[in-house]
Write an enzyme that holds these catalytic residues in place. Structure first.
Site, mmCIF file in Angstrom:
data_model
loop_
_atom_site.group_PDB
_atom_site.id
_atom_site.type_symbol
_atom_site.label_atom_id
_atom_site.label_comp_id
_atom_site.label_asym_id
_atom_site.label_seq_id
_atom_site.Cartn_x
_atom_site.Cartn_y
_atom_site.Cartn_z
ATOM 1 N N LYS A 160 3.276 -15.404 4.589
ATOM 2 C CA LYS A 160 3.539 -16.390 3.534
ATOM 3 C C LYS A 160 5.059 -16.502 3.464
ATOM 4 C CE LYS A 160 2.259 -18.930 -0.038
ATOM 5 N NZ LYS A 160 1.536 -20.210 0.122
ATOM 6 N N TYR A 192 0.806 -1.225 0.000
ATOM 7 C CA TYR A 192 0.000 0.000 0.000
ATOM 8 C C TYR A 192 0.835 1.269 0.000
ATOM 9 C CZ TYR A 192 -3.937 -3.003 0.789
ATOM 10 O OH TYR A 192 -4.893 -3.959 0.634
ATOM 11 N N ASP A 228 -11.963 -9.442 5.175
ATOM 12 C CA ASP A 228 -13.256 -9.535 4.489
ATOM 13 C C ASP A 228 -13.822 -10.950 4.601
ATOM 14 O OD1 ASP A 228 -13.223 -6.894 3.861
ATOM 15 O OD2 ASP A 228 -13.590 -7.153 1.719
ATOM 16 N N ASP A 245 -2.643 -18.826 3.036
ATOM 17 C CA ASP A 245 -3.580 -19.722 2.326
ATOM 18 C C ASP A 245 -4.191 -20.732 3.304
ATOM 19 O OD1 ASP A 245 -0.927 -20.502 2.477
ATOM 20 O OD2 ASP A 245 -0.869 -21.496 0.538
#
Ligand code: NAD
Length: 363
Positions: A193, A142, A254, A226
């Site tokens: 990750k 970002y 979300d 994941d």
């Protein structure tokens, strides 16, 4: 009685002013019971204001907002395909500008299944879905680091760089440990990750391990992002507090909102936990132009965000009456949600003011 909290109110666009209006009625009702005082100042920053005046949010506006204890935002944004708002002018110009300029480095997203609210997960109930995500809010993908080479040609190259600093990771991880320490289960899971992101992931993982040594009472775990998506759907009860960098956090929060009943219930806070600039609180949903002005919007997520504002701002500013008010608002929301049993949160048949009154009655 302590000094009144100074609240900056940005109703925004579409249903934003309606849901914020319902929440402000709740605030007016709860404040006297806690001997709590506040001053509310309204600001027009929004897509509507931009379309009318060409003004989004200047450095001077941000300087003015710095004088407040907290910012309460409805939602900003117009019709999704309006070409006059293309290029993220509102998202970058208002939401991201406030997060970055006010160094709101924590995005706090509770994931709690309230009584009466349906989860899409089979055989899961309130005792399985009760955790909180601490998302880093100022770094990662970002930061806008990147660019194009030969844009618009067949040889076009674009890159966008993930930024992880020791400083940014550590302050976020420390906040998460402090939060986990206050919870009953005292379990903190790092989500990243690290098997693929061997640079940024390594910074986060080593920082997590080092800070963990200072918190022997907090149990720790690590999940790849994941695997985290799979656990959130299959075994959400494995989580108590999750700490996660910005991009992965954007996605899993979300998913968290979806398993806890959807956007209609999801609240969030963008925190400057050091209190050197105001934190900002908002429902997760957008401005819903399709139902604006029809008294159809559900204000529950906004009222719950108000509860979060009062609790977190009260903690940061050492304002116990505000914390007490926040707890009362949260309890009232939980008392009201059973009325939505078997109904859609977004199209419940209850009006915006009616739901606001239900919460006030429950206070
Ligand atoms: P949205 O969340 O506004 O609406 C999606 C769907 O959910 C719509 O059908 C809407 O009617 C419904 N909905 C949302 N909130 C509701 C509520 N409180 N009560 C009842 N129904 C509700 O998402 P969108 O349509 O993708 O975006 C609309 C605008 O909002 C866009 O301009 C977008 O950029 C903006 N947006 C702003 C924020 C923010 O301010 N933080 C967040 C998301 C989207």
């Amino acid at each position: 009685m302590s000094t009144p909290l100074q609240l900056a109110i940005l109703g925004g666009d579409g249903i934003g002013p309606e849901v914020v209006g319902a929440a402000m009625n709740v605030l007016e009702a709860v404040a006297p019971a806690c001997d709590y005082q506040y001053d509310a100042t309204h600001f027009p920053f929004s897509a509507t204001h931009f379309l009318e005046t060409g003004h989004v949010l200047s450095d001077e506006d941000v300087a003015e907002l710095r004088n407040f204890d907290a910012i309460f935002l409805g939602a900003v944004g117009g019709l999704p395909n309006d070409p006059r708002l293309a290029g993220g002018v509102i998202e970058k110009g208002i939401l991201l500008k406030l997060r970055f300029d006010l160094d709101q480095y924590i995005n706090l997203r509770p994931v709690t299944l309230y009584p009466g609210i349906d989860t899409p997960l089979k055989d899961k109930a309130a005792e399985h879905i009760d955790f909180i995500c601490v998302r880093e809010n100022t770094e990662d993908l970002y930061c806008g680091v990147g660019g194009f080479v030969r844009k618009g040609t067949a040889q076009e190259v674009s890159n966008q760089t993930m930024v992880a600093t020791r400083f940014g990771a550590e302050r976020c991880i420390r906040y998460a440990f402090e939060l986990a320490k206050t919870r009953q289960r005292k379990l903190l899971t790092l989500v990243h990750k690290t098997n693929v992101l061997t640079f940024a992931g390594d910074t986060w993982y080593r920082t997590f391990k080092e800070v963990a040594e200072e918190y022997p009472d907090v149990s720790t775990d690590y999940h790849h992002v994941d695997a985290c998506c799979m656990y959130m759907v299959a075994k959400p009860e494995v989580y108590d507090v999750i700490v996660v960098p910005n991009m992965f956090g954007d996605i899993i929060t979300d998913l968290g909102a979806a398993i806890a009943g959807g956007m209609g219930i999801a609240s969030s806070g963008n925190l400057n936990p050091d209190g050197v600039a105001p934190s900002m609180f908002e429902p997760v949903h957008g401005s819903a132009p399709d139902i604006a002005g029809q008294n159809l919007a559900n204000p529950i997520a906004t009222i719950d965000s108000l509860g979060l504002l009062l609790r977190e701002t009260g903690r940061i500013k050492g304002h116990t009456a505000a914390v007490e008010c926040g707890n009362r608002v949260a309890a009232a929301v939980k008392a009201v949600t059973p009325k939505f049993a078997g109904k859609s949160l977004d199209r419940s048949g209850f009006g915006t003011d009616e739901i606001g009154r239900m919460v006030i009655d429950a206070l």
